[in-house]
Scaffold this active site. Sequence first.
Site, PDB file in Angstrom:
ATOM      1  N   THR A 126       0.835  -1.194   0.000  1.00 52.51           N
ATOM      2  CA  THR A 126       0.000   0.000   0.000  1.00 52.51           C
ATOM      3  C   THR A 126       0.877   1.255   0.000  1.00 52.51           C
ATOM      4  OG1 THR A 126      -1.704  -1.184   1.246  1.00 52.51           O
ATOM      5  CG2 THR A 126      -1.819   1.228   1.232  1.00 52.51           C
TER       6      THR A 126
ATOM      7  N   CYS B 259      35.467   5.434  17.444  1.00 50.54           N
ATOM      8  CA  CYS B 259      36.148   4.475  18.303  1.00 50.54           C
ATOM      9  C   CYS B 259      35.116   3.567  18.951  1.00 50.54           C
ATOM     10  CB  CYS B 259      36.956   5.206  19.376  1.00 50.54           C
ATOM     11  SG  CYS B 259      37.924   4.105  20.429  1.00 50.54           S
TER      12      CYS B 259
END
Length: 282
Positions: free
Chosen positions: A145, A231
């Site tokens: 849809t 990191c």
Amino acid sequence: TAIEHNSVLNATKALGDLGAEIDILPVDKNGQVSPEAVERAIKPHTKLVSVIWVNNEIGTINRMKEIGEICRRKNVYLHSDGTQAVGKIPVDLSQMPIDLLSFSGHKMYGPKGVGALFVRNKDPHVSIKPFFFGGGHERGLRSGTPNVPGIVGLGAAAEICSQELPADMEKALQLRQRLWTKLSQGLPGLRLNGHPEERSPINLALMFPKRTVESLLPTLQGLGFSTGSACSAGRVSISHVLAGLGFGEDEASRSLRLSVGRWTTEDQIDKAVEMILKAHQG
């Protein structure tokens, strides 16, 4: 190319896992793929070339017209990730030999969660098959849809971008130049990542001469930017885009990306410059 968005790289990896032959092309130091390299990589059985139009991290604009003309001569479809192009630079698909163009609504001031795929229907007619099936929506290409509010929002955003593009580009270029001039004057040795001229008007990708971006974080609160490395669990992960430019951990750790937009002001630019200079010199 080696510096595509992960949405393209992961899609090609999935195709490779299914047995497709994938070639990942390198880019030069400015982040551009050579049209000649694209031509050399095309084989008699090649079906598709995919090249990002404007890189999302470094702002470099690829030579899409030349690449498209090569693909036309070789009878190969050309797809481009146009997410950072649509609404930011002129995009005229009646003049640009691109067969498939994908882009996202939220990158052009439209709603999140909606995007579009342009599929050329003549000269050439592009024939593609759906990858999932259902009620045959979108002419059988994407069942499900339709998200009507998202689609309407994307269409409205595209119309506004079309009307405002010249003014938006001029303003963005002025603001970006103001940001670069003030930062480069205050930080001798500051480098620009990406192509110096052929780049997005909204993007400024930088490499600091000394300090890592991580060391500046405590004093950059309130400033929105993206870093060149992250990191995690004690290990530094370099952006694949910067790695594709040949950057190592040190260069990536000193890199960040700033962007200007439709509602950015000169006052905000000056405050950002003041914040960055103070952080770098502190």
